[in-house]
Scaffold this motif. Structure first.
Motif, short mmCIF file in Angstrom:
data_model
loop_
_atom_site.label_atom_id
_atom_site.label_comp_id
_atom_site.label_asym_id
_atom_site.label_seq_id
_atom_site.Cartn_x
_atom_site.Cartn_y
_atom_site.Cartn_z
N LYS A 1 0.84 -1.20 0.00
CA LYS A 1 0.00 0.00 0.00
C LYS A 1 0.87 1.25 0.00
CE LYS A 1 -3.97 2.02 2.42
NZ LYS A 1 -4.91 1.89 3.56
N ARG B 1 1.85 3.18 -6.42
CA ARG B 1 0.83 3.37 -7.46
C ARG B 1 1.41 2.96 -8.82
NH1 ARG B 1 -1.83 9.05 -7.55
NH2 ARG B 1 -2.91 8.09 -5.78
N ASP C 1 -2.06 0.84 -5.42
CA ASP C 1 -3.12 1.43 -6.24
C ASP C 1 -2.82 1.08 -7.69
OD1 ASP C 1 -5.05 2.96 -7.46
OD2 ASP C 1 -4.14 4.89 -6.97
N GLN D 1 -4.02 1.19 -11.44
CA GLN D 1 -4.94 1.89 -12.33
C GLN D 1 -4.73 1.39 -13.75
OE1 GLN D 1 -4.67 6.14 -11.81
NE2 GLN D 1 -4.79 6.01 -9.57
#
Length: 263
Positions: free
Chosen positions: A55, A58, A95, A97
């Motif tokens: 965590k 990204r 994260d 994406q």
């Protein structure tokens, strides 16, 4: 590649695990990952990419839909399902994406441009070109040349590139062999790499995607022959780092990394 303040990662083979170990020293990490296609040797390192489980990191993940319309997200999910892998993709704490791109689309990441073009490979693959200021690097993997005809998509990616990274899996002798021809297997030769580099007027040629049957002695011989026809050339090896600067292109061995850097 590290360019214009951005970190770009191309494909996710077994080297991605090694890169992940290096990036653990630099967290938090934000990077843009571009997949050419989802054949096993280009995605099998992704489940072992430790920074994706942490965590605070990204990752922007880009890829074109497969011919059956399946996204890169779904293909990465599928390879981490039972019985292939014990931990699902949703266990990754970073994260993630996902971005579906259209082949031919240019992705803009601040002042870095990433062009794309279709390559000639079974199941389709995408080549990329990174542009930043007056620099350009072409990443052309898993493509099969057309006999006696230059691939316009490849030339477009490679045009006047500072560095052309090209799929030179075979020699012409192996590719056209009568008893074990590699025609239709989706890969090219070092001889074709030279032809492309010359036609595109690339500054430097890096041949890679080596056939696992080619040992170091074989590749040293190939490197010698490539250099005779295109002097500013390299045979890719684990740990190779290339730095581009206004007045020079220097090569530095760097343990555990395959990196193209620009200041």
């Amino acid at each position: 590649m590290r360019v214009g303040g951005q970190r770009l990662i191309f494909d996710g083979g077994t080297g991605l695990r090694v890169l992940g170990q290096e990036l653990l020293r630099q967290m938090p990490i934000e990077a843009h990952m571009f997949f050419t296609h989802s054949h096993w040797d280009h995605i099998q390192g992704f489940p072992f990419f430790v920074p994706a489980f942490i965590k605070g990191n990204r990752f922007h993940i880009y890829g074109a839909k497969a011919p059956n319309n399946v996204t890169i997200e779904q293909r990465l999910i599928d390879q981490m399902l039972h019985p292939n892998f014990p931990v699902p993709l949703r266990a990754m704490g970073a994260d993630l994406q996902f971005h579906d791109i259209e082949v031919g689309e240019t992705v803009q990441i601040e002042d870095v441009q990433v062009e794309s073009a279709l390559l000639n490979h079974p199941g389709e693959a995408v080549g990329y070109r990174v542009n930043w200021r007056n620099y350009a690097v072409a990443y052309v993997t898993d493509t099969e040349h057309f006999p006696n005809l230059l691939d316009e998509n490849v030339i477009k990616l490679a045009r006047h590139a500072n560095v052309l990274i090209y799929d030179a899996t075979y020699t012409d002798e192996e590719y056209y062999a009568e008893k074990a021809s590699k025609v239709g297997w989706g890969h090219s030769t070092w001889q074709e790499a030279v032809r492309v580099a010359q036609a595109a007027q690339a500054e430097q040629l890096v041949i890679f995607h080596h056939d696992p049957l080619h040992n170091d002695e074989f590749l040293d011989r190939v490197g010698y022959l490539v250099a005779k026809h295109f002097p500013n050339s390299l045979v890719a090896r684990e740990g190779l780092e290339i730095r581009l600067a206004p007045s020079r292109a220097a090569v530095h061995p760097q343990p555990e990394l395959l990196t193209l850097e620009t200041p």
